[in-house]
Design a protein around this motif. Structure first.
Motif, mmCIF file in Angstrom:
data_model
loop_
_atom_site.group_PDB
_atom_site.id
_atom_site.type_symbol
_atom_site.label_atom_id
_atom_site.label_comp_id
_atom_site.label_asym_id
_atom_site.label_seq_id
_atom_site.Cartn_x
_atom_site.Cartn_y
_atom_site.Cartn_z
ATOM 1 N N TRP A 19 0.797 -1.277 0.015
ATOM 2 C CA TRP A 19 0.042 0.127 0.049
ATOM 3 C C TRP A 19 0.995 1.212 -0.084
ATOM 4 N N CYS A 26 -6.162 2.095 -0.966
ATOM 5 C CA CYS A 26 -5.204 1.577 -0.013
ATOM 6 C C CYS A 26 -5.512 2.037 1.436
ATOM 7 N N MET A 30 -7.086 -0.033 4.919
ATOM 8 C CA MET A 30 -6.002 0.086 6.194
ATOM 9 C C MET A 30 -7.074 -0.387 7.478
ATOM 10 N N ALA A 49 1.344 -5.537 6.179
ATOM 11 C CA ALA A 49 1.141 -4.418 5.437
ATOM 12 C C ALA A 49 2.261 -3.636 5.042
ATOM 13 N N ASN A 51 4.366 -0.665 3.368
ATOM 14 C CA ASN A 51 4.241 0.804 2.862
ATOM 15 C C ASN A 51 5.202 0.792 1.709
ATOM 16 N N LEU A 64 -1.123 6.593 9.427
ATOM 17 C CA LEU A 64 -1.399 5.409 10.284
ATOM 18 C C LEU A 64 -2.071 5.674 11.590
#
Length: 134
Positions: A19, A26, A30, A49, A51, A64
């Motif tokens: 993502w 994306c 999350m 996940a 990045n 996040l």
């Protein structure tokens, strides 16, 4: 902060998601990935996940934090090498891309685009991938 490979997760089924903060789908998925990890994460299953934003990690970490993702581990590849490898193998058309990988490192399934990872279908998919408890 240190390089990792699938071998570092041997024996654990992974939902590997690539993502970026600039990718609207994306960003939208999350919280669901975080919820899936919170509900089903264990010594047998983990959501990873990754990045793929280039540059430093300020923007992805802030994103996040702003949306309250607290259960997912923080992984990143600012070189795009992982995404480019997956793309070369014909598994990625764009972002997000998600791969389900068994405990032996074999690709079970993959998909391009977002999904509702906190829903019942996702739970059934993970349960099927895990098989019976040993």
């Amino acid at each position: 902060g240190k390089p990792m490979t699938l071998a570092d997760h041997a024996g654990r089924t992974l939902l590997l998601n690539l993502w970026a903060t600039w990718c609207a789908p994306c960003r939208a998925e999350m919280p669901a990935l975080d919820a899936l990890q919170k509900e089903m994460g264990s010594d047998r299953f983990q959501v990873v996940a990754v990045n793929v934003d280039t540059g430093d990690d300020t923007k992805p970490k802030k994103f996040l934090s702003d949306i309250g993702v607290a259960t997912l581990g923080y992984y990143r590849d600012p070189t795009l090498a992982l995404f480019n490898d997956v793309k070369t193998r014909g598994l990625a058309l764009g972002l997000p891309v998600t791969m389900l990988i068994d405990g032996e490192g074999c690709l079970i399934a993959h998909m391009n685009g977002p999904a509702e990872w906190s829903g019942a279908d996702a739970r059934r998919l993970v349960e099927a991938a895990l098989g019976p408890s040993s």
